[in-house]
Design a protein around this motif. Sequence first.
Motif, short mmCIF file in Angstrom:
data_model
loop_
_atom_site.label_atom_id
_atom_site.label_comp_id
_atom_site.label_asym_id
_atom_site.label_seq_id
_atom_site.Cartn_x
_atom_site.Cartn_y
_atom_site.Cartn_z
N LEU A 1 0.82 -1.20 0.00
CA LEU A 1 0.00 0.00 0.00
C LEU A 1 0.86 1.26 0.00
O LEU A 1 0.54 2.25 -0.68
CB LEU A 1 -0.93 0.00 1.21
N ALA A 2 1.96 1.23 0.77
CA ALA A 2 2.82 2.41 0.82
C ALA A 2 3.45 2.68 -0.55
O ALA A 2 3.45 3.82 -1.03
CB ALA A 2 3.91 2.22 1.88
N ALA A 3 3.97 1.64 -1.18
CA ALA A 3 4.56 1.80 -2.51
C ALA A 3 3.49 2.15 -3.53
O ALA A 3 3.71 2.97 -4.43
CB ALA A 3 5.28 0.51 -2.91
N GLY A 4 2.29 1.55 -3.37
CA GLY A 4 1.21 1.83 -4.31
C GLY A 4 0.75 3.27 -4.25
O GLY A 4 0.40 3.86 -5.28
N LEU B 1 0.35 8.38 -7.16
CA LEU B 1 0.60 9.81 -7.28
C LEU B 1 1.32 10.14 -8.58
O LEU B 1 0.95 11.08 -9.30
CB LEU B 1 1.42 10.28 -6.08
N VAL B 2 2.34 9.35 -8.90
CA VAL B 2 3.07 9.56 -10.16
C VAL B 2 2.13 9.36 -11.35
O VAL B 2 2.17 10.11 -12.33
CB VAL B 2 4.27 8.59 -10.23
N TRP C 1 2.74 -1.71 -11.06
CA TRP C 1 1.55 -2.23 -10.38
C TRP C 1 1.47 -3.75 -10.53
O TRP C 1 1.20 -4.48 -9.57
CB TRP C 1 0.29 -1.60 -10.96
N GLU C 2 1.67 -4.23 -11.76
CA GLU C 2 1.56 -5.66 -12.01
C GLU C 2 2.63 -6.44 -11.25
O GLU C 2 2.35 -7.47 -10.63
CB GLU C 2 1.68 -5.93 -13.52
N ARG D 1 -5.23 -7.00 -9.25
CA ARG D 1 -6.23 -6.25 -10.01
C ARG D 1 -7.03 -5.27 -9.14
O ARG D 1 -7.20 -4.11 -9.50
CB ARG D 1 -7.19 -7.23 -10.69
N TYR D 2 -7.52 -5.75 -8.02
CA TYR D 2 -8.45 -4.93 -7.24
C TYR D 2 -7.75 -3.87 -6.41
O TYR D 2 -8.10 -2.68 -6.47
CB TYR D 2 -9.28 -5.85 -6.33
N LEU D 3 -6.77 -4.26 -5.62
CA LEU D 3 -6.13 -3.32 -4.70
C LEU D 3 -5.45 -2.16 -5.43
O LEU D 3 -5.54 -1.02 -4.97
CB LEU D 3 -5.14 -4.07 -3.81
N PRO D 4 -4.75 -2.39 -6.57
CA PRO D 4 -4.18 -1.23 -7.30
C PRO D 4 -5.23 -0.21 -7.70
O PRO D 4 -5.01 1.00 -7.59
CB PRO D 4 -3.51 -1.87 -8.52
N GLN D 5 -6.38 -0.70 -8.18
CA GLN D 5 -7.43 0.24 -8.58
C GLN D 5 -8.05 0.95 -7.37
O GLN D 5 -8.43 2.12 -7.47
CB GLN D 5 -8.52 -0.51 -9.36
#
Length: 548
Positions: free
Chosen positions: A19-22, A27-28, A77-78, A130-134
């Motif tokens: 989550l921290a990296a995501g 933001l980028v 993300w992937e 798939r879900y958490l990145p979105q």
Amino acid sequence: MKPLDPRLIRRSGAARGFLAAGGAVALVQAVAVIGFAYGLARIVTDLVSGVPLTELGWAMLLLVGCVLVRALAAWVWEWSGAAGAVRVKAELRRAVLESVDRGAGEPGGTGRLATLLGPGLDALDDYFGRYLPQLVLTVVAMPILLVAVWLADPLSGLILVIVLPLLPIFMALIGLATKQVQQRQWEGLQQLSTAFLEIVGGLSTLVVFNRAERQLGRIRRATDAYRGKTMRVLRVTFLSGFVLEFGASLSIALVAVSIGLRLVSGEMGLFAGLFVLVLAPEVFLPLRNVGAAFHASTEGLEASGEALDRIEAGERADASAVRAATMQASATSGADGGAALRLERFAALRDGRAVAAPVDLELAPGEVVALVGPSGAGKSSLIAALLGFAEADGEAWVDGVPAGPAARPRAAWAGQQPLLRAGTVASNIRLGSERAPEALLEEAIAELAVGLDPAHLVGPEGVGLSGGQQQRVAVARAWHRVRAEGLRLLILDEPSSALDADHEARLAAAVRRLADDGTAVLVASHRPALVAAADRTVELREAARVAH
């Protein structure tokens, strides 16, 4: 169904790192989207205004750079989703196995546990990939894009602010339906896996007794049930996807029509209009993707929720054992007034709710009490809660020790599933009391397992014995433990469900003799012979009926 299980984030360092990296990647990605919209709007506007293409090199570089950044962010993300899923699954599997080793958690047999640790937790790949990145993009990127639209055109920003909350409301309503159908699908998969493993484990016995063909119907019914539940999940998935796409398309159309009318009337510049038109779909994109990926992630969330429940049950068992250890020195047999078992408003819980009405019971040595009630009334759940295999409410003491894992050594029990291990009939009966005299083994066989050869080899999960023979061995083991360890309490859960009338009568007589010798017996059964052998009965009533 929670979109983000806080227990998973709290317990998993890999999930917190993801989550921290995501958040940084989101933001980028948001900045890249704004840069892309700005560059594209500037190029089109300048070309319409007659600016030579050679003077738009900086805008072209900005456009290409933003495209590359978005592609790189998608790759990150992937990669991080796959790596995060692997680490989280490893953490959960390790913790669940440790809980099982401590003897905590809900007893569901090897089939349920194998389904959880295998395909169940593997479904977390979709959750993290798939879900958490979105979801992170929705939380981080969407507000930034919305602010950019508002600064460029306050009217378009106001339209988006009004229509955006409607989509989460639709998602919440559909999510409630999804939770129910997904839980049924997960239960159907567990039932199918359990049925398959049980049949494979007893295949040799089924073949010997020419009963293999009869099990095809069981597998077929479980498969058809799972197929039907999967189709219901797909119907809800398609419905939610249609609602989200339809709502997002209408919202974007409102923005586009408003911009078009103002462009025609000259109230809005071309650059601002193009900039907002490019950004508007991007504002909705993370939310639409969350809805599309939600259904793919629900199975993983169901499995992780069950895994976390097992882990927490193990932690509660450890805490209970520590508390009980401080009381153990002063707790002696009969320390609570002579009762071998005492229940005060005691009830088993499932998902935080009582399975049946609370029970008050005092069971003295030499007494047989039968738990009765219709199938599903909660008899097995109550016994599981007594032994610390399930959550409970109220107070209970087993031979002076608070109910739970710490009380297990104070009682002998035989559950609905015999849970035999590879070895001989004798080694299974003597399990846990190997140093007991040989004569005690012979007595246990004579009482409850007559006709079985002590040297007969038994495979894993009781392979090589019929269902009734497995049950007789399991009950004989509990009887042997009572005698060998001098225990005052015997607990039996449906001990005659696979027995014929003759063996059931023998079991009832053995239970009666054991009670006459000073042992308290609690037996959950709906079979008349066992109920008739009891001194009294306790009827369990479903909690829902009691509430009325």
